[in-house]
Motif scaffolding. Structure first.
Motif, PDB file in Angstrom:
ATOM      1  N   GLU A  28     -53.679  63.415  65.417  1.00  0.00           N
ATOM      2  CA  GLU A  28     -53.314  64.806  65.144  1.00  0.00           C
ATOM      3  C   GLU A  28     -52.056  65.211  65.916  1.00  0.00           C
ATOM      4  OE1 GLU A  28     -54.795  69.396  65.774  1.00  0.00           O
ATOM      5  OE2 GLU A  28     -56.116  67.778  66.413  1.00  0.00           O
ATOM      6  N   VAL A  29     -52.013  64.887  67.213  1.00  0.00           N
ATOM      7  CA  VAL A  29     -50.858  65.236  68.047  1.00  0.00           C
ATOM      8  C   VAL A  29     -49.613  64.508  67.557  1.00  0.00           C
ATOM      9  CG1 VAL A  29     -49.874  64.945  70.370  1.00  0.00           C
ATOM     10  CG2 VAL A  29     -52.174  65.885  70.089  1.00  0.00           C
TER      11      VAL A  29
ATOM     12  N   ARG B  72     -48.427  65.714  64.087  1.00  0.00           N
ATOM     13  CA  ARG B  72     -47.714  66.993  64.148  1.00  0.00           C
ATOM     14  C   ARG B  72     -46.252  66.771  64.540  1.00  0.00           C
ATOM     15  NH1 ARG B  72     -46.988  71.777  61.926  1.00  0.00           N
ATOM     16  NH2 ARG B  72     -46.160  73.264  63.418  1.00  0.00           N
ATOM     17  N   LYS B  73     -46.000  65.885  65.493  1.00  0.00           N
ATOM     18  CA  LYS B  73     -44.620  65.568  65.879  1.00  0.00           C
ATOM     19  C   LYS B  73     -43.864  65.000  64.682  1.00  0.00           C
ATOM     20  CE  LYS B  73     -45.576  64.673  70.766  1.00  0.00           C
ATOM     21  NZ  LYS B  73     -46.116  65.965  70.945  1.00  0.00           N
TER      22      LYS B  73
ATOM     23  N   LEU C 269     -43.046  67.809  62.306  1.00  0.00           N
ATOM     24  CA  LEU C 269     -42.007  68.720  62.786  1.00  0.00           C
ATOM     25  C   LEU C 269     -40.615  68.094  62.742  1.00  0.00           C
ATOM     26  CD1 LEU C 269     -43.820  70.308  65.861  1.00  0.00           C
ATOM     27  CD2 LEU C 269     -43.148  71.490  63.748  1.00  0.00           C
TER      28      LEU C 269
ATOM     29  N   GLU D 147     -50.862  67.256  73.932  1.00  0.00           N
ATOM     30  CA  GLU D 147     -51.059  68.568  73.327  1.00  0.00           C
ATOM     31  C   GLU D 147     -50.213  68.709  72.075  1.00  0.00           C
ATOM     32  OE1 GLU D 147     -50.649  71.887  75.993  1.00  0.00           O
ATOM     33  OE2 GLU D 147     -51.747  70.841  77.583  1.00  0.00           O
ATOM     34  N   ARG D 148     -50.777  69.366  71.115  1.00  0.00           N
ATOM     35  CA  ARG D 148     -50.108  69.619  69.849  1.00  0.00           C
ATOM     36  C   ARG D 148     -48.964  70.624  70.052  1.00  0.00           C
ATOM     37  NH1 ARG D 148     -51.654  70.057  64.104  1.00  0.00           N
ATOM     38  NH2 ARG D 148     -50.767  72.000  63.324  1.00  0.00           N
ATOM     39  N   ILE D 149     -47.790  70.297  69.568  1.00  0.00           N
ATOM     40  CA  ILE D 149     -46.661  71.228  69.589  1.00  0.00           C
ATOM     41  C   ILE D 149     -46.714  72.018  68.285  1.00  0.00           C
ATOM     42  CG2 ILE D 149     -44.147  71.436  69.518  1.00  0.00           C
ATOM     43  CD1 ILE D 149     -43.998  68.890  71.177  1.00  0.00           C
ATOM     44  N   GLU D 150     -46.833  73.312  68.399  1.00  0.00           N
ATOM     45  CA  GLU D 150     -46.944  74.137  67.188  1.00  0.00           C
ATOM     46  C   GLU D 150     -45.612  74.307  66.479  1.00  0.00           C
ATOM     47  OE1 GLU D 150     -49.720  74.912  65.733  1.00  0.00           O
ATOM     48  OE2 GLU D 150     -50.819  73.997  67.381  1.00  0.00           O
ATOM     49  N   ASP D 151     -44.555  74.592  67.249  1.00  0.00           N
ATOM     50  CA  ASP D 151     -43.236  74.830  66.663  1.00  0.00           C
ATOM     51  C   ASP D 151     -42.165  74.243  67.562  1.00  0.00           C
ATOM     52  OD1 ASP D 151     -43.958  76.578  64.380  1.00  0.00           O
ATOM     53  OD2 ASP D 151     -44.703  77.883  65.990  1.00  0.00           O
TER      54      ASP D 151
END
Length: 173
Positions: A42-43, A46-47, A50, A82-86
């Motif tokens: 997931e982490v 997300r990268k 993005l 940790e997941r980076i949201e934006d």
């Protein structure tokens, strides 16, 4: 980009990463780091979502041998695991989040090839520098690629001896 490996029968190909590569990425991550620095799909996914143009996979004969995740950034080191949201709106450098090579591919130039992709991406994006956090046993490798240590308190999770490092780039210099 194709690398010719001296120990491999097939050329090593560097290509942009896809979501369906994450299983192979997790395998290489475990091979390279053991249990110490495992990040979730997931982490990492997300990268990739993005900054898909800043993430590559190295493969030979259909086997994944290494990977790199990078993204634009504007602050010091982002937290690990940790997941980076934006991404920051005013990113001024690229952050090389993780580059790992399977032990089976060491000595084939995979790491340097993947780093070259990230460097080119950063320069084409007009970013002034690349930054990363070098784990204790990797600082010398990154110094050899032009990075210098920057005194900085790091978020927890990077481990003892980790160093924040920076490399200036032609495009933004």
């Amino acid at each position: 980009m194709i690398l010719q490996g001296t120990q491999a029968s097939a050329a090593v190909v560097l290509r942009t990463m896809r979501v369906d590569d994450l299983g192979a990425v997790l395998r290489i991550q475990r091979e390279a780091y053991g249990d110490a620095y495992q990040e979730s799909a997931e982490v990492l996914g997300r990268k990739l979502g993005l900054a898909p143009g800043a993430c590559w996979l190295a493969e030979s004969g259909g086997e994944a041998l290494g990977y790199v995740f990078a993204h634009p950034w504007a602050a010091d080191a982002p937290p690990l695991h940790e997941r980076i949201e934006d991404l920051p709106a005013q990113a001024d450098h690229g952050f090389l989040h993780d580059l790992a090579v399977s032990p089976r591919a060491r000595g084939l130039g995979v790491g340097r090839g993947l780093f070259g992709k990230v460097r080119c991406w950063s320069e084409q994006a007009g970013l002034g520098a690349l930054t990363l956090v070098a784990l204790a046993d990797a600082a010398a490798y990154w110094r050899g690629l032009g990075f210098t240590a920057v005194p900085l308190a790091l978020p927890t999770g990077y481990g003892a001896g980790a160093q924040f490092m920076r490399c200036g780039l032609e495009a933004g210099a």
